[in-house]
Design a protein around this motif. Structure first.
Motif, mmCIF file in Angstrom:
data_model
loop_
_atom_site.group_PDB
_atom_site.id
_atom_site.type_symbol
_atom_site.label_atom_id
_atom_site.label_comp_id
_atom_site.label_asym_id
_atom_site.label_seq_id
_atom_site.Cartn_x
_atom_site.Cartn_y
_atom_site.Cartn_z
ATOM 1 N N SER A 45 -16.441 -40.037 5.504
ATOM 2 C CA SER A 45 -15.648 -39.231 6.330
ATOM 3 C C SER A 45 -14.081 -39.196 6.087
ATOM 4 C CB SER A 45 -15.792 -39.947 7.625
ATOM 5 O OG SER A 45 -17.235 -40.259 7.980
ATOM 6 N N LEU A 46 -13.551 -40.232 5.526
ATOM 7 C CA LEU A 46 -12.360 -40.271 5.247
ATOM 8 C C LEU A 46 -12.000 -39.130 4.067
ATOM 9 C CD1 LEU A 46 -9.634 -41.889 6.048
ATOM 10 C CD2 LEU A 46 -10.118 -43.505 4.148
ATOM 11 N N THR A 47 -12.806 -38.919 3.084
ATOM 12 C CA THR A 47 -12.737 -38.189 2.275
ATOM 13 C C THR A 47 -12.708 -36.590 2.876
ATOM 14 O OG1 THR A 47 -13.899 -39.303 0.737
ATOM 15 C CG2 THR A 47 -13.522 -37.213 0.090
ATOM 16 N N LYS A 48 -13.375 -36.394 3.704
ATOM 17 C CA LYS A 48 -13.707 -35.162 4.490
ATOM 18 C C LYS A 48 -12.553 -34.869 5.321
ATOM 19 C CE LYS A 48 -18.507 -34.947 3.727
ATOM 20 N NZ LYS A 48 -19.757 -35.260 3.967
ATOM 21 N N PHE A 49 -11.847 -35.831 5.997
ATOM 22 C CA PHE A 49 -10.668 -35.842 6.488
ATOM 23 C C PHE A 49 -9.603 -35.304 5.772
ATOM 24 C CE2 PHE A 49 -6.471 -37.937 7.836
ATOM 25 C CZ PHE A 49 -6.440 -37.340 8.769
ATOM 26 N N ARG A 50 -9.575 -36.023 4.557
ATOM 27 C CA ARG A 50 -8.469 -35.576 3.598
ATOM 28 C C ARG A 50 -8.405 -34.173 3.264
ATOM 29 N NH1 ARG A 50 -9.106 -40.912 1.096
ATOM 30 N NH2 ARG A 50 -7.200 -41.400 0.236
ATOM 31 N N LYS A 51 -9.623 -33.669 2.764
ATOM 32 C CA LYS A 51 -9.873 -32.335 2.695
ATOM 33 C C LYS A 51 -9.319 -31.513 4.032
ATOM 34 C CE LYS A 51 -13.669 -29.861 1.360
ATOM 35 N NZ LYS A 51 -14.996 -29.514 1.325
ATOM 36 N N ILE A 52 -9.850 -31.617 5.191
ATOM 37 C CA ILE A 52 -9.314 -30.968 6.287
ATOM 38 C C ILE A 52 -7.864 -30.753 6.268
ATOM 39 C CG2 ILE A 52 -9.203 -30.606 8.707
ATOM 40 C CD1 ILE A 52 -12.414 -31.864 8.663
ATOM 41 N N ILE A 53 -7.564 -32.017 6.223
ATOM 42 C CA ILE A 53 -5.848 -31.615 6.438
ATOM 43 C C ILE A 53 -5.033 -30.934 5.392
ATOM 44 C CG2 ILE A 53 -5.697 -33.301 8.352
ATOM 45 C CD1 ILE A 53 -3.986 -34.963 6.797
ATOM 46 N N SER A 54 -5.648 -31.365 4.289
ATOM 47 C CA SER A 54 -4.796 -30.547 2.878
ATOM 48 C C SER A 54 -5.155 -29.036 3.269
ATOM 49 C CB SER A 54 -5.204 -31.182 1.619
ATOM 50 O OG SER A 54 -6.627 -31.247 1.381
ATOM 51 N N GLU A 55 -6.342 -28.798 3.584
ATOM 52 C CA GLU A 55 -6.623 -27.371 4.019
ATOM 53 C C GLU A 55 -5.527 -26.842 4.938
ATOM 54 O OE1 GLU A 55 -8.299 -23.713 2.961
ATOM 55 O OE2 GLU A 55 -8.880 -25.813 1.967
ATOM 56 N N LYS A 56 -5.534 -27.440 6.107
ATOM 57 C CA LYS A 56 -4.715 -27.157 7.153
ATOM 58 C C LYS A 56 -3.148 -26.990 6.629
ATOM 59 C CE LYS A 56 -7.557 -27.733 10.826
ATOM 60 N NZ LYS A 56 -8.124 -26.610 11.417
ATOM 61 N N ARG A 57 -2.810 -27.963 5.759
ATOM 62 C CA ARG A 57 -1.501 -27.824 5.033
ATOM 63 C C ARG A 57 -1.249 -26.333 4.331
ATOM 64 N NH1 ARG A 57 -0.602 -32.068 0.390
ATOM 65 N NH2 ARG A 57 1.495 -33.249 1.120
ATOM 66 N N LYS A 58 -2.290 -26.317 3.523
ATOM 67 C CA LYS A 58 -2.310 -24.932 2.771
ATOM 68 C C LYS A 58 -2.011 -23.736 3.549
ATOM 69 C CE LYS A 58 -5.170 -25.993 -1.014
ATOM 70 N NZ LYS A 58 -6.631 -26.282 -0.875
ATOM 71 N N GLN A 59 -2.880 -23.885 4.925
ATOM 72 C CA GLN A 59 -2.582 -22.601 5.838
ATOM 73 C C GLN A 59 -1.218 -22.537 6.570
ATOM 74 O OE1 GLN A 59 -5.915 -23.623 8.547
ATOM 75 N NE2 GLN A 59 -7.384 -23.054 7.040
ATOM 76 N N GLY A 60 -0.358 -23.567 6.173
ATOM 77 C CA GLY A 60 1.090 -23.691 6.778
ATOM 78 C C GLY A 60 1.256 -24.149 8.407
#
Ligand SMILES: Nc1ncnc2c1ncn2[C@@H]1O[C@H](COP(=O)(O)OP(=O)(O)O)[C@@H](O)[C@H]1O
Ligand SMILES: [Mg+2]
Length: 235
Positions: free
Chosen positions: A161-176
């Protein structure tokens, strides 16, 4: 953009936030760090308007947040201690949050991502701590908002789940988006933060990029650098 000016919060005589000044302007990830009791949750709650500071101002996109509610629709908030009605089923809880926010949202991708399909009909009181936190995570990421405020989202998460969390927030970061979070997992902060705000006993004792913290302390381990700053600034 969130601007915090001379923020002071007292609980009775206890001075919990001391002259906090922050300018959260650039998109990216802001990690709020500090020992237990240093005021991280109180600071986040002040931004959401769940806590009323005695002094200071918080503005979001130029408007004062005090007494206003409208700005909250731009924020997703994941509380450190979620007090959900225990007898609700997961699916009902998700429905309730949508109703309260008066917004449509599709949780199916998040439910699949955190492998919660078989938990949806269970009552919240019957969930394990980790599963509860995954539900909390689904609620935190349910709405597509420009600001995300996540208070210890990583608590009791398993590595998958931690890996999934990482993925989500790096995606959100890319979205600005602007993501503000607290955690005790320093390698997560090393990987995912653009800006560090270190609190100690209600005061900001460091603010800046991770390189700045390494430079200031001469240490290249974040854990070590933080503990050096805490020791240097402590009583
Ligand atoms: N509702 C409250 N009433 C009284 N004291 C509180 C309350 N919430 C937090 N505190 C106190 O404020 C300080 C900061 O707490 P908190 O913001 O939760 O710290 P952190 O999130 O960094 O662990 C602590 O000393 C805590 O005991
Ligand atoms: Mg806290």
């Amino acid at each position: 953009m969130i601007e915090i000016k001379n923020l002071n919060k007292y609980y009775g005589k206890h001075h919990v936030l001391k002259d906090i000044n922050l300018d959260i302007r650039e998109p990216g990830i802001y990690a709020i760090l500090g020992p237990n009791g240093s005021g991280k949750s109180t600071l986040l709650k002040s931004i959401i308007g769940l806590v009323n500071p005695q002094q200071g101002d918080i503005t979001m996109n130029g408007s004062n947040v005090a007494g206003s509610h409208a700005y909250r629709k731009d924020i997703s908030y994941l509380p450190q201690i979620a007090k959900f009605p225990d007898n609700l089923r997961v699916i009902e809880m998700i429905g309730l949050i949508k109703e309260i926010r008066n917004e449509e949202a599709d949780e199916s991708e998040l439910v699949r991502l955190f492998q919660l399909e078989s938990e949806m009909r269970k009552r919240l009181r019957n969930l394990s701590g980790g599963t509860r936190q995954k539900v909390n995570m689904v609620l935190g990421f349910l709405f597509d908002t420009p600001y995300l405020i996540l208070d210890e989202p990583t608590i009791s998460l398993d590595p998958v789940s931690l890996t999934k969390f990482r993925k989500i927030i790096s995606e959100k970061r890319k979205q600005g988006k602007i993501i503000i979070y607290t955690t005790h997992i320093m390698n997560l902060v090393e990987e995912l933060s653009d800006h560090i705000i270190l609190l100690l006993e209600g005061r900001v004792i460091f603010e800046g990029g991770i390189e700045g913290i390494y430079r200031e302390t001469g240490s290249s381990s974040l854990e070590n650098a933080i503990s050096m700053l805490v020791d240097k600034n402590g009583k």
